[in-house]
Design a protein around this motif. Structure first.
Motif, PDB file in Angstrom:
ATOM      1  N   ALA A  64       0.833  -1.207   0.000  1.00  0.00           N
ATOM      2  CA  ALA A  64       0.000   0.000   0.000  1.00  0.00           C
ATOM      3  C   ALA A  64       0.868   1.258   0.000  1.00  0.00           C
ATOM      4  O   ALA A  64       0.549   2.244  -0.664  1.00  0.00           O
ATOM      5  N   GLY A  65       1.979   1.213   0.737  1.00  0.00           N
ATOM      6  CA  GLY A  65       2.886   2.363   0.765  1.00  0.00           C
ATOM      7  C   GLY A  65       3.456   2.673  -0.607  1.00  0.00           C
ATOM      8  O   GLY A  65       3.584   3.844  -0.991  1.00  0.00           O
ATOM      9  N   ALA A  66       3.784   1.637  -1.365  1.00  0.00           N
ATOM     10  CA  ALA A  66       4.318   1.839  -2.711  1.00  0.00           C
ATOM     11  C   ALA A  66       3.264   2.458  -3.625  1.00  0.00           C
ATOM     12  O   ALA A  66       3.561   3.342  -4.429  1.00  0.00           O
ATOM     13  N   VAL A  67       2.025   2.007  -3.477  1.00  0.00           N
ATOM     14  CA  VAL A  67       0.954   2.492  -4.346  1.00  0.00           C
ATOM     15  C   VAL A  67       0.592   3.944  -4.028  1.00  0.00           C
ATOM     16  O   VAL A  67       0.154   4.686  -4.910  1.00  0.00           O
ATOM     17  N   ILE A  68       0.792   4.364  -2.784  1.00  0.00           N
ATOM     18  CA  ILE A  68       0.555   5.770  -2.429  1.00  0.00           C
ATOM     19  C   ILE A  68       1.384   6.685  -3.324  1.00  0.00           C
ATOM     20  O   ILE A  68       0.902   7.712  -3.825  1.00  0.00           O
ATOM     21  N   TYR A  69       2.650   6.310  -3.551  1.00  0.00           N
ATOM     22  CA  TYR A  69       3.510   7.126  -4.407  1.00  0.00           C
ATOM     23  C   TYR A  69       3.012   7.118  -5.853  1.00  0.00           C
ATOM     24  O   TYR A  69       3.096   8.127  -6.550  1.00  0.00           O
ATOM     25  N   LEU A  70       2.492   5.971  -6.309  1.00  0.00           N
ATOM     26  CA  LEU A  70       1.977   5.904  -7.680  1.00  0.00           C
ATOM     27  C   LEU A  70       0.778   6.833  -7.848  1.00  0.00           C
ATOM     28  O   LEU A  70       0.663   7.544  -8.854  1.00  0.00           O
ATOM     29  N   ARG A  71      -0.124   6.839  -6.862  1.00  0.00           N
ATOM     30  CA  ARG A  71      -1.284   7.729  -6.971  1.00  0.00           C
ATOM     31  C   ARG A  71      -0.843   9.194  -6.936  1.00  0.00           C
ATOM     32  O   ARG A  71      -1.409  10.035  -7.639  1.00  0.00           O
ATOM     33  N   LYS A  72       0.170   9.477  -6.135  1.00  0.00           N
ATOM     34  CA  LYS A  72       0.666  10.849  -6.058  1.00  0.00           C
ATOM     35  C   LYS A  72       1.215  11.293  -7.412  1.00  0.00           C
ATOM     36  O   LYS A  72       1.000  12.435  -7.843  1.00  0.00           O
ATOM     37  N   ILE A  73       1.915  10.395  -8.111  1.00  0.00           N
ATOM     38  CA  ILE A  73       2.429  10.719  -9.444  1.00  0.00           C
ATOM     39  C   ILE A  73       1.269  11.013 -10.397  1.00  0.00           C
ATOM     40  O   ILE A  73       1.291  11.999 -11.148  1.00  0.00           O
ATOM     41  N   PHE A  74       0.261  10.145 -10.379  1.00  0.00           N
ATOM     42  CA  PHE A  74      -0.900  10.316 -11.259  1.00  0.00           C
ATOM     43  C   PHE A  74      -1.585  11.649 -10.990  1.00  0.00           C
ATOM     44  O   PHE A  74      -1.950  12.385 -11.920  1.00  0.00           O
ATOM     45  N   GLU A  75      -1.765  11.970  -9.707  1.00  0.00           N
ATOM     46  CA  GLU A  75      -2.400  13.235  -9.354  1.00  0.00           C
ATOM     47  C   GLU A  75      -1.558  14.424  -9.815  1.00  0.00           C
ATOM     48  O   GLU A  75      -2.079  15.373 -10.414  1.00  0.00           O
ATOM     49  N   LYS A  76      -0.258  14.377  -9.529  1.00  0.00           N
ATOM     50  CA  LYS A  76       0.616  15.510  -9.839  1.00  0.00           C
ATOM     51  C   LYS A  76       0.660  15.787 -11.344  1.00  0.00           C
ATOM     52  O   LYS A  76       0.596  16.935 -11.775  1.00  0.00           O
ATOM     53  N   VAL A  77       0.797  14.720 -12.141  1.00  0.00           N
ATOM     54  CA  VAL A  77       0.896  14.945 -13.579  1.00  0.00           C
ATOM     55  C   VAL A  77      -0.420  15.508 -14.119  1.00  0.00           C
ATOM     56  O   VAL A  77      -0.429  16.372 -15.005  1.00  0.00           O
ATOM     57  N   THR A  78      -1.538  15.056 -13.568  1.00  0.00           N
ATOM     58  CA  THR A  78      -2.835  15.567 -14.014  1.00  0.00           C
ATOM     59  C   THR A  78      -3.012  17.033 -13.641  1.00  0.00           C
ATOM     60  O   THR A  78      -3.422  17.864 -14.476  1.00  0.00           O
ATOM     61  N   TRP A  79      -2.699  17.390 -12.382  1.00  0.00           N
ATOM     62  CA  TRP A  79      -2.836  18.785 -11.948  1.00  0.00           C
ATOM     63  C   TRP A  79      -1.903  19.692 -12.747  1.00  0.00           C
ATOM     64  O   TRP A  79      -2.287  20.807 -13.137  1.00  0.00           O
ATOM     65  N   GLU A  80      -0.676  19.221 -12.996  1.00  0.00           N
ATOM     66  CA  GLU A  80       0.286  20.063 -13.702  1.00  0.00           C
ATOM     67  C   GLU A  80      -0.134  20.299 -15.152  1.00  0.00           C
ATOM     68  O   GLU A  80      -0.008  21.409 -15.676  1.00  0.00           O
ATOM     69  N   VAL A  81      -0.637  19.255 -15.816  1.00  0.00           N
ATOM     70  CA  VAL A  81      -1.116  19.426 -17.188  1.00  0.00           C
ATOM     71  C   VAL A  81      -2.335  20.345 -17.196  1.00  0.00           C
ATOM     72  O   VAL A  81      -2.497  21.186 -18.098  1.00  0.00           O
ATOM     73  N   ALA A  82      -3.202  20.211 -16.179  1.00  0.00           N
ATOM     74  CA  ALA A  82      -4.377  21.076 -16.096  1.00  0.00           C
ATOM     75  C   ALA A  82      -3.969  22.540 -16.011  1.00  0.00           C
ATOM     76  O   ALA A  82      -4.565  23.404 -16.679  1.00  0.00           O
ATOM     77  N   GLU A  83      -2.965  22.824 -15.210  1.00  0.00           N
ATOM     78  CA  GLU A  83      -2.507  24.213 -15.079  1.00  0.00           C
ATOM     79  C   GLU A  83      -1.925  24.728 -16.391  1.00  0.00           C
ATOM     80  O   GLU A  83      -2.131  25.882 -16.772  1.00  0.00           O
ATOM     81  N   ILE A  84      -1.197  23.860 -17.100  1.00  0.00           N
ATOM     82  CA  ILE A  84      -0.630  24.245 -18.396  1.00  0.00           C
ATOM     83  C   ILE A  84      -1.737  24.585 -19.386  1.00  0.00           C
ATOM     84  O   ILE A  84      -1.624  25.523 -20.184  1.00  0.00           O
ATOM     85  N   LEU A  85      -2.835  23.823 -19.318  1.00  0.00           N
ATOM     86  CA  LEU A  85      -3.958  24.006 -20.249  1.00  0.00           C
ATOM     87  C   LEU A  85      -4.953  25.047 -19.742  1.00  0.00           C
ATOM     88  O   LEU A  85      -6.007  25.246 -20.361  1.00  0.00           O
ATOM     89  N   ASN A  86      -4.645  25.699 -18.622  1.00  0.00           N
ATOM     90  CA  ASN A  86      -5.535  26.698 -18.024  1.00  0.00           C
ATOM     91  C   ASN A  86      -6.884  26.117 -17.647  1.00  0.00           C
ATOM     92  O   ASN A  86      -7.929  26.771 -17.766  1.00  0.00           O
ATOM     93  N   ILE A  87      -6.872  24.853 -17.206  1.00  0.00           N
ATOM     94  CA  ILE A  87      -8.080  24.210 -16.701  1.00  0.00           C
ATOM     95  C   ILE A  87      -8.131  24.444 -15.189  1.00  0.00           C
ATOM     96  O   ILE A  87      -7.154  24.201 -14.475  1.00  0.00           O
ATOM     97  N   ALA A  88      -9.261  24.917 -14.712  1.00  0.00           N
ATOM     98  CA  ALA A  88      -9.396  25.219 -13.290  1.00  0.00           C
ATOM     99  C   ALA A  88      -9.250  23.956 -12.454  1.00  0.00           C
ATOM    100  O   ALA A  88      -9.873  22.925 -12.749  1.00  0.00           O
ATOM    101  N   VAL A  89      -8.445  24.019 -11.414  1.00  0.00           N
ATOM    102  CA  VAL A  89      -8.272  22.884 -10.508  1.00  0.00           C
ATOM    103  C   VAL A  89      -8.951  23.154  -9.164  1.00  0.00           C
ATOM    104  O   VAL A  89      -9.001  22.274  -8.314  1.00  0.00           O
TER     105      VAL A  89
END
Length: 266
Positions: free
Chosen positions: A145-170
């Motif tokens: 479970a600890g390993a998967v926490i980091y995977l979810r964090k990566i998924f979240e971070k890349v999504t939020w960062e792309v959203a900001e690049i595309l000017n999508i409200a987060v």
């Protein structure tokens, strides 16, 4: 096969019958013994050399007895070019007594301390490399479970960062975060960050990761799911559209690919 050959193949090959390396005398629990059985070799990216190098141990390995069927082996490895040193640790177990002739042994656990002097050849690169390393380290220490926490964090971070690049409200007007599923759908609609094989329901990966973290899976199941989840998360990071690695990862997770494909074609 000699023991150093098996240790040099980790993590590719972890089980084999090896020549006697302790002799006939049992190595009792808590006792140390130096064994002269040959050198261990591992290839790493040497950060001092800036290139792939072979790291090699001395002829003697340090063994710690953990019972009649298990030993701990500590190895120091040096770069053959610049002599930068790293450490590796192996937990070796056997089906029967580990001392004696030709024991059948298995490397149950392997870890390394590269000390910012080397990297694994297949180490992740890019802005999420540190999180991938942390996930891999947790996995190798049986923390599913600890390993998967980091995977979810990566998924979240890349999504939020792309959203900001595309000017999508987060965030909402009141400052609270918008639902992740909504942001992910909007991001993926503009820039395809979800591998095409399951792009009709990109939120399924997030649900899978969250379910593991919140206890829907046992630790054993979390460890089993880690590698396919890692491949899918890295697929998102690298904007993978469709390849065999992603397809195999989906199959290993048991997701209903046929339903996904029907939804894509409809």
């Amino acid at each position: 096969m000699r023991l150093p050959e098996l240790l040099s193949r980790v993590p590719v090959t972890t089980t084999a019958q090896v020549e006697s390396f302790l002799g006939s005398a049992e190595l009792k629990w808590g006792k140390h013994r130096r064994i002269k059985v040959g050198k261990v070799f591992h290839n790493f990216l040497c950060l001092r050399c800036g290139d792939q190098r072979t790291f090699v141990s001395g002829d003697e390995l340090d063994c710690l007895g953990l019972g009649d069927d298990q030993v701990s082996i500590d190895v120091t490895l040096r770069c053959t070019e610049c002599e930068a040193s790293v450490e590796a640790w192996f937990l070796v177990a056997s089906d029967g007594p580990i001392a004696g002739q030709s024991p059948h042994v298995k490397v149950e656990r392997y870890t390394e301390n590269l000390r910012d002097r080397a990297e694994r050849i297949d180490a992740a690169s890019g802005p999420f490399a540190d999180l991938v390393k942390r996930a891999q380290l947790a996995y190798e220490n049986d923390l599913g479970a600890g390993a998967v926490i980091y995977l979810r964090k990566i998924f979240e971070k890349v999504t939020w960062e792309v959203a900001e690049i595309l000017n999508i409200a987060v965030k909402k007007a009141n400052g609270n975060p918008r639902p992740f599923a909504v942001v992910l759908e909007e991001v993926n609609g503009i820039r395809n960050i979800i591998p095409q094989r399951f792009s009709s329901d990109g939120y399924q990966l997030f649900r899978e990761l969250s379910g593991i973290i919140h206890g829907d899976s046992t630790e054993a199941e979390a460890l089993q799911k880690f590698k396919p989840c890692l491949q899918l998360v890295l697929g998102v990071v690298n904007e993978v559209r469709q390849d065999n690695v992603v397809a195999q990862a989906i199959e290993e997770l048991g997701w209903n690919v046929d339903v996904v494909e029907e939804e894509v074609s409809s």
